[in-house]
Design an enzyme around this catalytic site. Structure first.
Site, PDB file in Angstrom:
ATOM      1  N   SER A  59       0.855  -1.197   0.000  1.00  0.00           N
ATOM      2  CA  SER A  59       0.000   0.000   0.000  1.00  0.00           C
ATOM      3  C   SER A  59       0.885   1.238   0.000  1.00  0.00           C
ATOM      4  O   SER A  59       2.066   1.171   0.364  1.00  0.00           O
ATOM      5  CB  SER A  59      -0.861  -0.031   1.263  1.00  0.00           C
ATOM      6  N   TYR A  92      -2.514  -0.169  10.169  1.00  0.00           N
ATOM      7  CA  TYR A  92      -2.481  -0.560   8.760  1.00  0.00           C
ATOM      8  C   TYR A  92      -1.158  -0.124   8.117  1.00  0.00           C
ATOM      9  O   TYR A  92      -0.539  -0.881   7.363  1.00  0.00           O
ATOM     10  CB  TYR A  92      -3.675   0.079   8.046  1.00  0.00           C
TER      11      TYR A  92
HETATM   12  N1  LIG Z   1      -8.597  -0.235  -1.911  1.00  0.00           N
HETATM   13  C1  LIG Z   1      -7.453   0.410  -1.898  1.00  0.00           C
HETATM   14  O1  LIG Z   1      -7.366   1.611  -2.215  1.00  0.00           O
HETATM   15  C2  LIG Z   1      -6.196  -0.322  -1.511  1.00  0.00           C
HETATM   16  C3  LIG Z   1      -5.013   0.389  -1.567  1.00  0.00           C
HETATM   17  C4  LIG Z   1      -3.836  -0.263  -1.220  1.00  0.00           C
HETATM   18  C5  LIG Z   1      -3.862  -1.576  -0.845  1.00  0.00           C
HETATM   19  N2  LIG Z   1      -5.034  -2.248  -0.779  1.00  0.00           N
HETATM   20  C6  LIG Z   1      -4.958  -3.656  -0.385  1.00  0.00           C
HETATM   21  O2  LIG Z   1      -5.451  -4.443  -1.452  1.00  0.00           O
HETATM   22  C7  LIG Z   1      -5.956  -5.674  -0.931  1.00  0.00           C
HETATM   23  C8  LIG Z   1      -7.380  -5.872  -1.442  1.00  0.00           C
HETATM   24  O3  LIG Z   1      -8.154  -4.811  -0.925  1.00  0.00           O
HETATM   25  P1  LIG Z   1      -9.610  -4.374  -1.449  1.00  0.00           P
HETATM   26  O4  LIG Z   1      -9.608  -2.895  -1.426  1.00  0.00           O
HETATM   27  O5  LIG Z   1      -9.971  -5.108  -2.680  1.00  0.00           O
HETATM   28  O6  LIG Z   1     -10.441  -4.803  -0.195  1.00  0.00           O
HETATM   29  P2  LIG Z   1     -11.691  -5.756  -0.015  1.00  0.00           P
HETATM   30  O7  LIG Z   1     -12.111  -5.569   1.398  1.00  0.00           O
HETATM   31  O8  LIG Z   1     -12.673  -5.529  -1.106  1.00  0.00           O
HETATM   32  O9  LIG Z   1     -11.020  -7.202  -0.192  1.00  0.00           O
HETATM   33  C9  LIG Z   1     -10.337  -7.861   0.813  1.00  0.00           C
HETATM   34  C10 LIG Z   1     -10.801  -9.296   0.804  1.00  0.00           C
HETATM   35  O10 LIG Z   1     -10.065 -10.024   1.782  1.00  0.00           O
HETATM   36  C11 LIG Z   1     -10.943 -10.926   2.438  1.00  0.00           C
HETATM   37  N3  LIG Z   1     -10.429 -11.269   3.751  1.00  0.00           N
HETATM   38  C12 LIG Z   1     -10.343 -10.462   4.825  1.00  0.00           C
HETATM   39  N4  LIG Z   1      -9.863 -11.156   5.877  1.00  0.00           N
HETATM   40  C13 LIG Z   1      -9.634 -12.425   5.436  1.00  0.00           C
HETATM   41  C14 LIG Z   1      -9.147 -13.601   6.055  1.00  0.00           C
HETATM   42  N5  LIG Z   1      -8.780 -13.613   7.345  1.00  0.00           N
HETATM   43  N6  LIG Z   1      -9.053 -14.719   5.310  1.00  0.00           N
HETATM   44  C15 LIG Z   1      -9.425 -14.731   3.998  1.00  0.00           C
HETATM   45  N7  LIG Z   1      -9.896 -13.645   3.368  1.00  0.00           N
HETATM   46  C16 LIG Z   1     -10.003 -12.503   4.081  1.00  0.00           C
HETATM   47  C17 LIG Z   1     -12.236 -10.131   2.536  1.00  0.00           C
HETATM   48  O11 LIG Z   1     -13.344 -10.966   2.769  1.00  0.00           O
HETATM   49  C18 LIG Z   1     -12.280  -9.439   1.173  1.00  0.00           C
HETATM   50  O12 LIG Z   1     -12.926 -10.257   0.223  1.00  0.00           O
HETATM   51  C19 LIG Z   1      -5.840  -5.569   0.594  1.00  0.00           C
HETATM   52  O13 LIG Z   1      -4.648  -6.155   1.009  1.00  0.00           O
HETATM   53  C20 LIG Z   1      -5.771  -4.074   0.814  1.00  0.00           C
HETATM   54  O14 LIG Z   1      -5.149  -3.772   2.035  1.00  0.00           O
HETATM   55  C21 LIG Z   1      -6.206  -1.653  -1.108  1.00  0.00           C
END
Ligand SMILES: NC(=O)c1ccc[n+]([C@@H]2O[C@H](COP(=O)([O-])OP(=O)(O)OC[C@H]3O[C@@H](n4cnc5c(N)ncnc54)[C@H](O)[C@@H]3O)[C@@H](O)[C@H]2O)c1
Length: 288
Positions: free
Chosen positions: A171, A184
């Site tokens: 991130s 985070y």
């Molecule tokens: N959205 C953003 O702007 C952004 C930016 C940087 C990084 N990220 C990272 O990208 C990744 C995906 O994020 P997203 O925005 O698509 O979020 P999201 O919440 O849509 O997806 C995360 C998924 O992880 C699953 N999850 C959570 N805990 C879990 C566990 N213990 N076991 C199995 N599955 C689990 C959730 O059910 C969900 O489907 C994450 O690591 C997030 O930190 C997101």
């Protein structure tokens, strides 16, 4: 049959098994679709089986191959069972995307800057001194251990085979911590650091380990921080846009070019331990 969205470019992943943790999430789902579109057999791992299966069905209806599996990335036993089942039904894992990750309200402060006058008066004014170790632990476990454990379990299936790789999701908060999200930020910095450590450790094994560091994408997990109830940007979202030279949020489809490049050994075979920002320039911008 519905059609897949166009890819930035094609790579051939026929006969490859791709495991995507958090694959039913917003960013993960875009990655699952793209990998399936390139011919991979995609296993969507998440805690919510129905959600993973819905995505798998939509990929299968589009001509790809995907399968949903319920598994908590923090449960080693469940991961080992999942890995054994995948190996015996589809074959050993070639590509692991560690997409499961997220935040917890108890790992976030209400105040951006400590203000002794108002600190701790209510949740919106919580400060460093109100941070709850339970929230911190949850976020470190999910992001760091939730990357480490699946890597440990699935990389075993990659040993001695060529063209295998792990991609972690870091991130922008790993480079410089974002205000409020103390846990985070620390956890994602640890994910970036671990990516480099594991890349070195596995450097002679043939398994490449890289990460993508997305900038800001509106997804379920940050919606409340970024959007008001009427859909307009919160002051925090406005700050993000002001710090993003391209002056917009990213779209999940914009991660796919980096993903396919990292996955394709013909294109990135000498790339390991890299953390690729896909951020509209956020990490390059000094704000002046
Ligand atoms: N959205 C953003 O702007 C952004 C930016 C940087 C990084 N990220 C990272 O990208 C990744 C995906 O994020 P997203 O925005 O698509 O979020 P999201 O919440 O849509 O997806 C995360 C998924 O992880 C699953 N999850 C959570 N805990 C879990 C566990 N213990 N076991 C199995 N599955 C689990 C959730 O059910 C969900 O489907 C994450 O690591 C997030 O930190 C997101």
């Amino acid at each position: 049959m519905t059609a897949f969205a166009p890819l930035p470019f094609d790579i051939d992943l026929k006969n490859k098994v791709a495991v995507v943790t958090g694959g039913a999430g917003v960013l993960g789902a875009a990655m699952c679709r793209a990998l399936a579109q390139c011919g991979a057999k995609v296993v969507i791992i998440g805690r919510d089986l129905a959600k993973a299966e819905r995505l798998a069905e939509s990929i299968n209806n589009t001509g790809g191959f995907a399968q949903g599996m319920s598994c908590d990335v923090l449960d080693r036993g469940a991961l080992e069972n999942a890995a054994a089942h995948i190996a015996s039904t589809l074959g050993p894992c070639d590509i692991l995307i560690n997409g499961a990750g997220g935040n917890h309200p108890k790992g976030i402060t209400g105040q951006e800057y400590f203000d002794a006058e108002t600190a701790g008066k209510d949740a919106s004014q919580s400060s460093f001194f109100d941070l709850d170790m339970e929230g911190f632990k949850f976020v470190f476990d999910l992001n760091l251990m939730g990357t480490l454990l699946p890597s440990q379990v699935f990389a075993k299936q990659m040993l001695g085979r060529s063209g295998c790789s792990i991609i972690n999701i870091s991130s922008m908060s790993a480079y410089r911590p974002l205000t409020k999200v103390a846990a985070y930020s620390g956890a994602k910095a640890a994910v970036s650091n671990f990516t480099q450590w594991l890349a070195v450790h596995l450097g002679q094994s043939g398994i490449r380990v890289n990460a993508i560091a997305p900038g800001f994408f509106i997804t379920e997990q940050n919606q409340k921080l970024m959007l008001q109830e009427d859909g307009s940007f919160t002051p925090r979202a406005q700050k993000v846009i002001a710090q993003t030279p391209m002056r917009r949020f990213g779209d999940a489809s914009e991660l796919i070019g980096a993903l396919l490049w990292l996955v394709e050994a013909k294109a990135s075979g000498f790339v390991t331990g890299a953390i690729i920002p896909v951020d509209g320039g956020f990490s390059a911008y000094a704000g002046v």
